[in-house]
Design a protein around this motif. Sequence first.
Motif, mmCIF file in Angstrom:
data_model
loop_
_atom_site.group_PDB
_atom_site.id
_atom_site.type_symbol
_atom_site.label_atom_id
_atom_site.label_comp_id
_atom_site.label_asym_id
_atom_site.label_seq_id
_atom_site.Cartn_x
_atom_site.Cartn_y
_atom_site.Cartn_z
ATOM 1 N N GLU A 3 -32.333 33.593 3.178
ATOM 2 C CA GLU A 3 -32.693 34.500 4.266
ATOM 3 C C GLU A 3 -34.076 34.170 4.816
ATOM 4 O OE1 GLU A 3 -30.688 36.628 5.771
ATOM 5 O OE2 GLU A 3 -29.156 35.810 4.441
ATOM 6 N N LYS A 6 -33.654 31.126 7.057
ATOM 7 C CA LYS A 6 -33.026 31.527 8.322
ATOM 8 C C LYS A 6 -34.029 32.209 9.237
ATOM 9 C CE LYS A 6 -28.267 32.152 6.657
ATOM 10 N NZ LYS A 6 -27.188 33.153 6.429
ATOM 11 N N ASP A 7 -34.871 33.046 8.653
ATOM 12 C CA ASP A 7 -35.876 33.757 9.435
ATOM 13 C C ASP A 7 -36.875 32.793 10.048
ATOM 14 O OD1 ASP A 7 -37.195 36.137 10.382
ATOM 15 O OD2 ASP A 7 -38.716 35.784 8.840
#
Length: 237
Positions: A3, A6-7
């Motif tokens: 995550e 992805k950020d």
Amino acid sequence: MKEEIKDIISYKKHRSWEMPNKNWFWYQEWNDVLFLHYQIQEKDLRKLVPDFLEFDSFEGSYYVSVVAFTMNQIQIRNTFPVPYFSNFHEMNLRTYVKDKNKPGVYFLSIEAEKLIPTVMAKLLSGLPYEHSKVARSSNFYYLNVKRSQIKIDFTVGNKNENLKGIDLWLTERYCLYKDNSKNQNPLEIHHKPWELYHCELKNLEIKYQKFNDYLDFNQPSLFHYSPGVKVIAWNQN
């Protein structure tokens, strides 16, 4: 971690060119960062930077910067961080260059705290890492080697909500140039924009033996603090 990556990748509107079209190779965090910026004469800078690199300037002025921070969570893609190798203090001296319209940084000096990670970083990145005695508390840095004696004591103020052009020009840099005329491809990096804070320098004593003739390191033109950024980096193209 997925995550977080992805950020990082999803935020790219601040970049001036596209990210490399291949998988990233490194993940690392640059935390508790202090930037000290100094104007330098072009003729002096030319003595320090290889001829094959073009200087980058802001409104006709040239800069070098002392950047002190802590490296954390260094790891290669699909591996995990090992505390001794993945976390260490670093202090570098850099200037601002460009090639093929890509503004980046060129390192005049990189000092790192731990011997084995320093040697590995130098071999894997091709950047001029050197092992040094680097110590820090939350707002204090100390470095002592034959060529450098540095003490920095500072306090952090409020977040800078009104970043100027010079603030962004000095910090938003997404490639690292190496001292290699035969292979000028930079190391490409990516992270979200820096969050910069005002800070106060309570004590500043900097002596770079190799560079003292060009700068008064105790009189920075500008300085910033940042909590840090999460970074992905690619192998050389």
